[in-house]
Design a protein around this motif. Structure first.
Motif, PDB file in Angstrom:
ATOM      1  N   ASP A  57       0.845  -1.193   0.000  1.00 39.58           N
ATOM      2  CA  ASP A  57       0.000   0.000   0.000  1.00 39.58           C
ATOM      3  C   ASP A  57       0.885   1.250   0.000  1.00 39.58           C
ATOM      4  O   ASP A  57       1.774   1.387   0.843  1.00 39.58           O
ATOM      5  CB  ASP A  57      -0.892  -0.013   1.246  1.00 39.58           C
ATOM      6  N   GLU A  58       0.630   2.142  -0.928  1.00 39.71           N
ATOM      7  CA  GLU A  58       1.441   3.360  -1.019  1.00 39.71           C
ATOM      8  C   GLU A  58       1.308   4.247   0.213  1.00 39.71           C
ATOM      9  O   GLU A  58       2.173   5.082   0.479  1.00 39.71           O
ATOM     10  CB  GLU A  58       1.056   4.161  -2.269  1.00 39.71           C
ATOM     11  N   ARG A  59       0.236   4.071   0.969  1.00 40.94           N
ATOM     12  CA  ARG A  59       0.009   4.895   2.170  1.00 40.94           C
ATOM     13  C   ARG A  59       0.701   4.327   3.399  1.00 40.94           C
ATOM     14  O   ARG A  59       0.604   4.895   4.484  1.00 40.94           O
ATOM     15  CB  ARG A  59      -1.495   5.022   2.420  1.00 40.94           C
ATOM     16  N   GLN A  60       1.388   3.196   3.221  1.00 40.16           N
ATOM     17  CA  GLN A  60       2.092   2.568   4.323  1.00 40.16           C
ATOM     18  C   GLN A  60       3.567   2.394   3.988  1.00 40.16           C
ATOM     19  O   GLN A  60       3.934   2.235   2.816  1.00 40.16           O
ATOM     20  CB  GLN A  60       1.473   1.197   4.640  1.00 40.16           C
ATOM     21  N   ALA A  61       4.405   2.419   5.012  1.00 39.48           N
ATOM     22  CA  ALA A  61       5.855   2.287   4.811  1.00 39.48           C
ATOM     23  C   ALA A  61       6.225   0.806   4.765  1.00 39.48           C
ATOM     24  O   ALA A  61       6.745   0.235   5.727  1.00 39.48           O
ATOM     25  CB  ALA A  61       6.599   2.998   5.936  1.00 39.48           C
ATOM     26  N   TRP A  62       5.960   0.178   3.616  1.00 44.08           N
ATOM     27  CA  TRP A  62       6.231  -1.258   3.482  1.00 44.08           C
ATOM     28  C   TRP A  62       7.658  -1.552   2.996  1.00 44.08           C
ATOM     29  O   TRP A  62       8.195  -2.630   3.258  1.00 44.08           O
ATOM     30  CB  TRP A  62       5.235  -1.915   2.517  1.00 44.08           C
ATOM     31  N   ALA A  63       8.274  -0.602   2.275  1.00 38.78           N
ATOM     32  CA  ALA A  63       9.606  -0.856   1.710  1.00 38.78           C
ATOM     33  C   ALA A  63      10.701  -0.516   2.720  1.00 38.78           C
ATOM     34  O   ALA A  63      11.574   0.312   2.483  1.00 38.78           O
ATOM     35  CB  ALA A  63       9.799  -0.065   0.423  1.00 38.78           C
ATOM     36  N   THR A  64      10.638  -1.176   3.868  1.00 40.14           N
ATOM     37  CA  THR A  64      11.658  -0.974   4.891  1.00 40.14           C
ATOM     38  C   THR A  64      12.959  -1.646   4.432  1.00 40.14           C
ATOM     39  O   THR A  64      12.960  -2.481   3.521  1.00 40.14           O
ATOM     40  CB  THR A  64      11.223  -1.595   6.220  1.00 40.14           C
ATOM     41  N   LYS A  65      14.035  -1.314   5.084  1.00 38.58           N
ATOM     42  CA  LYS A  65      15.309  -1.918   4.707  1.00 38.58           C
ATOM     43  C   LYS A  65      15.283  -3.430   4.917  1.00 38.58           C
ATOM     44  O   LYS A  65      15.850  -4.179   4.108  1.00 38.58           O
ATOM     45  CB  LYS A  65      16.460  -1.268   5.485  1.00 38.58           C
ATOM     46  N   GLU A  66      14.626  -3.881   5.961  1.00 40.17           N
ATOM     47  CA  GLU A  66      14.549  -5.321   6.209  1.00 40.17           C
ATOM     48  C   GLU A  66      13.750  -6.025   5.113  1.00 40.17           C
ATOM     49  O   GLU A  66      14.133  -7.103   4.643  1.00 40.17           O
ATOM     50  CB  GLU A  66      13.927  -5.591   7.587  1.00 40.17           C
ATOM     51  N   ARG A  67      12.634  -5.411   4.709  1.00 40.22           N
ATOM     52  CA  ARG A  67      11.821  -6.014   3.654  1.00 40.22           C
ATOM     53  C   ARG A  67      12.573  -6.019   2.325  1.00 40.22           C
ATOM     54  O   ARG A  67      12.506  -6.997   1.564  1.00 40.22           O
ATOM     55  CB  ARG A  67      10.510  -5.239   3.514  1.00 40.22           C
ATOM     56  N   LEU A  68      13.309  -4.971   2.048  1.00 39.31           N
ATOM     57  CA  LEU A  68      14.085  -4.886   0.807  1.00 39.31           C
ATOM     58  C   LEU A  68      15.173  -5.957   0.762  1.00 39.31           C
ATOM     59  O   LEU A  68      15.459  -6.527  -0.291  1.00 39.31           O
ATOM     60  CB  LEU A  68      14.696  -3.489   0.664  1.00 39.31           C
ATOM     61  N   LYS A  69      15.761  -6.254   1.921  1.00 37.51           N
ATOM     62  CA  LYS A  69      16.769  -7.324   1.990  1.00 37.51           C
ATOM     63  C   LYS A  69      16.117  -8.683   1.702  1.00 37.51           C
ATOM     64  O   LYS A  69      16.702  -9.529   1.022  1.00 37.51           O
ATOM     65  CB  LYS A  69      17.438  -7.335   3.360  1.00 37.51           C
ATOM     66  N   GLU A  70      14.917  -8.876   2.216  1.00 35.40           N
ATOM     67  CA  GLU A  70      14.197 -10.130   1.964  1.00 35.40           C
ATOM     68  C   GLU A  70      13.924 -10.290   0.464  1.00 35.40           C
ATOM     69  O   GLU A  70      14.071 -11.387  -0.085  1.00 35.40           O
ATOM     70  CB  GLU A  70      12.882 -10.143   2.740  1.00 35.40           C
ATOM     71  N   GLU A  75      19.286 -13.104  -8.736  1.00 32.05           N
ATOM     72  CA  GLU A  75      20.309 -14.112  -9.011  1.00 32.05           C
ATOM     73  C   GLU A  75      21.708 -13.497  -9.020  1.00 32.05           C
ATOM     74  O   GLU A  75      21.950 -12.467  -9.653  1.00 32.05           O
ATOM     75  CB  GLU A  75      20.032 -14.771 -10.366  1.00 32.05           C
ATOM     76  N   GLY A  76      22.621 -14.134  -8.298  1.00 27.80           N
ATOM     77  CA  GLY A  76      24.022 -13.724  -8.306  1.00 27.80           C
ATOM     78  C   GLY A  76      24.351 -12.532  -7.429  1.00 27.80           C
ATOM     79  O   GLY A  76      25.506 -12.091  -7.387  1.00 27.80           O
ATOM     80  N   LEU A  77      23.369 -11.993  -6.712  1.00 27.04           N
ATOM     81  CA  LEU A  77      23.615 -10.821  -5.865  1.00 27.04           C
ATOM     82  C   LEU A  77      24.270 -11.248  -4.554  1.00 27.04           C
ATOM     83  O   LEU A  77      23.781 -12.147  -3.867  1.00 27.04           O
ATOM     84  CB  LEU A  77      22.302 -10.095  -5.577  1.00 27.04           C
ATOM     85  N   ASP A  78      25.374 -10.606  -4.215  1.00 34.29           N
ATOM     86  CA  ASP A  78      26.040 -10.855  -2.937  1.00 34.29           C
ATOM     87  C   ASP A  78      25.202 -10.181  -1.848  1.00 34.29           C
ATOM     88  O   ASP A  78      25.200  -8.956  -1.718  1.00 34.29           O
ATOM     89  CB  ASP A  78      27.457 -10.279  -2.965  1.00 34.29           C
ATOM     90  N   GLN A  79      24.513 -10.996  -1.063  1.00 28.22           N
ATOM     91  CA  GLN A  79      23.566 -10.461  -0.089  1.00 28.22           C
ATOM     92  C   GLN A  79      24.247  -9.651   1.011  1.00 28.22           C
ATOM     93  O   GLN A  79      23.690  -8.652   1.493  1.00 28.22           O
ATOM     94  CB  GLN A  79      22.745 -11.601   0.517  1.00 28.22           C
ATOM     95  N   ALA A  80      25.433 -10.052   1.400  1.00 29.58           N
ATOM     96  CA  ALA A  80      26.155  -9.311   2.441  1.00 29.58           C
ATOM     97  C   ALA A  80      26.540  -7.921   1.949  1.00 29.58           C
ATOM     98  O   ALA A  80      26.384  -6.923   2.671  1.00 29.58           O
ATOM     99  CB  ALA A  80      27.395 -10.093   2.874  1.00 29.58           C
ATOM    100  N   LYS A  81      27.048  -7.857   0.719  1.00 25.79           N
ATOM    101  CA  LYS A  81      27.412  -6.560   0.146  1.00 25.79           C
ATOM    102  C   LYS A  81      26.181  -5.674  -0.026  1.00 25.79           C
ATOM    103  O   LYS A  81      26.217  -4.472   0.234  1.00 25.79           O
ATOM    104  CB  LYS A  81      28.105  -6.752  -1.196  1.00 25.79           C
ATOM    105  N   PHE A  82      25.087  -6.289  -0.477  1.00 26.90           N
ATOM    106  CA  PHE A  82      23.847  -5.527  -0.651  1.00 26.90           C
ATOM    107  C   PHE A  82      23.368  -4.960   0.678  1.00 26.90           C
ATOM    108  O   PHE A  82      22.996  -3.786   0.771  1.00 26.90           O
ATOM    109  CB  PHE A  82      22.765  -6.416  -1.265  1.00 26.90           C
ATOM    110  N   ALA A  83      23.375  -5.784   1.716  1.00 22.37           N
ATOM    111  CA  ALA A  83      22.916  -5.337   3.028  1.00 22.37           C
ATOM    112  C   ALA A  83      23.766  -4.183   3.552  1.00 22.37           C
ATOM    113  O   ALA A  83      23.238  -3.194   4.093  1.00 22.37           O
ATOM    114  CB  ALA A  83      22.944  -6.510   4.011  1.00 22.37           C
ATOM    115  N   THR A  84      25.067  -4.296   3.370  1.00 24.94           N
ATOM    116  CA  THR A  84      25.963  -3.227   3.822  1.00 24.94           C
ATOM    117  C   THR A  84      25.701  -1.946   3.040  1.00 24.94           C
ATOM    118  O   THR A  84      25.651  -0.847   3.623  1.00 24.94           O
ATOM    119  CB  THR A  84      27.438  -3.649   3.642  1.00 24.94           C
ATOM    120  N   CYS A  85      25.530  -2.084   1.742  1.00 25.26           N
ATOM    121  CA  CYS A  85      25.255  -0.927   0.889  1.00 25.26           C
ATOM    122  C   CYS A  85      23.985  -0.209   1.341  1.00 25.26           C
ATOM    123  O   CYS A  85      23.952   1.015   1.459  1.00 25.26           O
ATOM    124  CB  CYS A  85      25.116  -1.388  -0.567  1.00 25.26           C
ATOM    125  N   LEU A  86      22.947  -1.004   1.623  1.00 33.58           N
ATOM    126  CA  LEU A  86      21.666  -0.419   2.021  1.00 33.58           C
ATOM    127  C   LEU A  86      21.729   0.166   3.428  1.00 33.58           C
ATOM    128  O   LEU A  86      21.251   1.284   3.677  1.00 33.58           O
ATOM    129  CB  LEU A  86      20.576  -1.485   1.929  1.00 33.58           C
TER     130      LEU A  86
END
Length: 231
Positions: A149-162, A168-179
């Motif tokens: 829902d655009e009226r709710q803050a759903w795109a939290t950093k934790e949700r984006l990591k999930e 495919e092929g994304l280094d999850q540790a690097k992504f988490a640090t970047c975010l």
């Protein structure tokens, strides 16, 4: 009363000189004004294409810029209805390069305490930084499919990591640090300024070779604009 000093001949020469100077200044101001209000031919220089992720072949003749917010429900509709037709008929056939310009504005407009529009934009830039065009486009598809829902803050950093786990092929540790460290916030701010400099006031907004298409949700209008640019 203040009067011009000197004889009549000198007064006349001074008057003529003043009029000529005023005329030249007026012409100069008109030229500057005209230059500022007239877009560059073909839209060149309007966008920094080299900084934007895209889909398509490098040598494609036409550049299409799609301005979106990952939280925008109409953008989701565009991605599900109009974008597939553009991809099939123009991107996959090598006729256009379709650039993505993310303009995160909805969270602020909704007065949310968390600017998750910007978090989503930062996440997109983190993926692009590591996995390039293919990674970004895959993540973009994932984000729109998972849109809340655009009226709710759903795109939290934790949700984006999930969600990023599905790239495919994304280094999850690097992504988490970047975010987590807001490493791409400057790039997002630059994208935001690019959109605002082009007087974008809503999403989705589409430009074909720098020219805005009036109805971005109309495939027929987009097709017409692209076909004209291809001629």
């Amino acid at each position: 009363m203040t009067r011009l000093s000197g004889n009549n001949s000198n007064n006349m020469m001074l008057l003529v000189g003043t009029l000529v100077a005023a005329l030249l200044i007026g012409l100069a101001l008109f030229a500057v004004s005209k230059k500022q209000s007239t877009p560059a031919a073909g839209g060149e220089g309007t966008f920094n294409y080299a900084s934007l992720p895209y889909a398509g072949q490098e040598d494609a003749k036409v550049s299409v810029v799609v301005v979106e917010d990952f939280k925008c429900p109409i953008c989701k509709q565009f991605e599900e209805t109009v974008a597939p037709q553009i991809k099939t008929n123009y991107v996959d056939t090598g006729k256009i390069k379709q650039y993505s310009l993310v303009w995160p504005f909805l969270s602020k407009n909704a007065g949310l305490s968390v600017d998750d529009s910007k978090f989503a934009a930062q996440a997109g830039r983190c993926v692009y930084q590591e996995r390039g065009n293919d990674g970004f486009n895959a993540f973009k598809t994932i984000l729109f499919r998972a849109q809340g829902d655009e009226r709710q803050a759903w795109a939290t950093k934790e949700r984006l990591k999930e969600l990023a786990v599905n790239v495919e092929g994304l280094d999850q540790a690097k992504f988490a640090t970047c975010l987590d460290t807001d490493a791409t916030v400057a790039a997002v701010d630059t994208d935001t300024k690019m959109a605002e400099d082009n007087k974008v006031s809503g999403t989705p907004t589409v430009f074909v070779n720098g020219k805005r298409v009036e109805n971005s949700m109309s495939y027929d209008e987009l097709k017409k604009a692209i076909d004209e640019a291809l001629q």
